[in-house]
Design an enzyme around this catalytic site. Structure first.
Site, PDB file in Angstrom:
ATOM      1  N   SER B 126     -35.635  14.363 -25.934  1.00  0.00           N
ATOM      2  CA  SER B 126     -34.331  14.636 -26.548  1.00  0.00           C
ATOM      3  C   SER B 126     -34.455  15.102 -27.995  1.00  0.00           C
ATOM      4  CB  SER B 126     -33.417  13.413 -26.445  1.00  0.00           C
ATOM      5  OG  SER B 126     -33.534  12.790 -25.197  1.00  0.00           O
ATOM      6  N   HIS B 149     -32.429  17.808 -22.083  1.00  0.00           N
ATOM      7  CA  HIS B 149     -31.205  17.594 -21.304  1.00  0.00           C
ATOM      8  C   HIS B 149     -30.001  17.824 -22.208  1.00  0.00           C
ATOM      9  CE1 HIS B 149     -30.375  13.668 -23.214  1.00  0.00           C
ATOM     10  NE2 HIS B 149     -31.677  13.636 -23.345  1.00  0.00           N
TER      11      HIS B 149
END
Lengths: 74, 243
Positions: B126, B149
């Site tokens: 992330s 993501h």
């Protein structure tokens, strides 16, 4: 606060309601202040350094999370 | 509770005894011959581990292992200011965290003159991705992974268009930073972020070791020796430019 993490937010914030850390300020010389927390075994744990001298942040004995030694140079 | 009185008593005397004692120890080692006394070694390469959650404006409950940006940022300034520090190795094993804190750390690292190299071990997920690419050169261990993501607000329903636009803008900041600091094109990164079928019940992609290199996100697959050698060579070329 917006999180971007592979952990779900519920997992990160678990126990947040009962979490109330108490910090106390102690000032050492030359504008160096430490924000400390008392642990359960009555030791002084460094939470944060407050200083405008960046080199203070590289002092190994002042690293956040470490226990304050009583022979610290101040 | 008076911490200062309890915990910071006079030093002086104790220290004097200690130096006298260590002088005696060194002397006796010398007299024995063979081994030489330990020399204090100060490394000119500093290391900054970024582990656990990246903590921003909110203090997270203690069971989280966190890296706090208010610690990292002054340390980066100190490293940049210190002429004895020839390089900074950033070790990443993070699950992500606060976006603004992560981007702040990334921007600080990318604007440093001191040579910087990142090494992703375990995971750089992330918000760890922009930090990994912010350095002069990046490495990933062959077993390490990076998850890309979309940003999501868990448990919250996106009802109003403004909220969605806000999330979209935040996402764009990350995508822009990553694409300008690595070889991956913006569209490719966006495609990885929204790809379906890679993650179980979720949108996104997991890149392991050389996959991240092949896509241009990370520079090379490597370990500690490669990262340190790179820092040395970056410092050397910087010295040459100075001369």
């Amino acid at each position: 606060m917006l999180n971007y993490s592979i952990y779900p937010l519920e997992l990160i914030l678990e126990g947040y309601e009962n979490f109330n850390p108490e910090y106390e300020e102690i000032s050492l010389s030359r504008g160096l202040t430490l924000l400390v927390e008392k642990t359960e075994s009555n030791e002084i744990k460094i939470g944060k350094i407050v200083s405008t001298d960046p080199q203070d942040y590289l002092r190994p004995e002042l690293q956040p999370g470490s226990i304050l030694k009583n022979d610290i140079y101040y | 509770m008076d911490i200062k009185q309890d915990f910071l008593p006079e030093r002086g005397k104790q220290e004097e005894e200690e130096t006298e004692e260590s002088a005696r120890t060194i002397e006796s080692i010398k007299q024995l011959g063979e081994s030489s006394p330990p020399v204090e070694v100060k490394s000119d390469i500093h290391i900054l581990p970024i582990i656990g959650q990246i903590e921003g404006h909110m203090v997270l409950p203690p069971k989280n292992k966190t890296t706090k940006y208010e610690h990292i940022i002054p340390q980066l300034v100190a490293i940049e200011e210190n002429p004895n520090i020839k390089g900074l190795l950033i070790i990443l094993n993070t699950v992500g965290g606060d976006i603004e804190a992560g981007l702040a750390i990334s921007e600080m690292i990318s604007s440093m003159d001191t040579p910087t190299v990142s090494l992703v071990l375990g995971g750089g997920h992330s918000i760890g991705v922009p930090i990994a690419v912010a350095t002069d050169f990046s490495y990933i261990a062959s077993t390490a992974s990076m998850t890309i993501h979309p940003i999501r607000l868990t448990g919250m329903v996106i009802g109003v268009p403004q909220t969605y636009e806000y999330l979209d803008k935040m996402q764009d900041r990350i995508i822009k930073f990553v694409s300008t600091h690595s070889r991956i094109p913006e569209e490719k990164f966006r495609e990885l972020m929204f790809r379906t079928g890679e993650l179980v019940r979720d949108v996104g992609t997991v890149l392991i070791g050389k996959e991240a290199v092949e896509l241009g996100l990370v520079d090379e697959v490597g370990g500690l020796n490669a990262a340190l050698a790179k820092l040395r060579s970056l410092d050397k070329s910087r010295e040459e430019v100075k001369d």
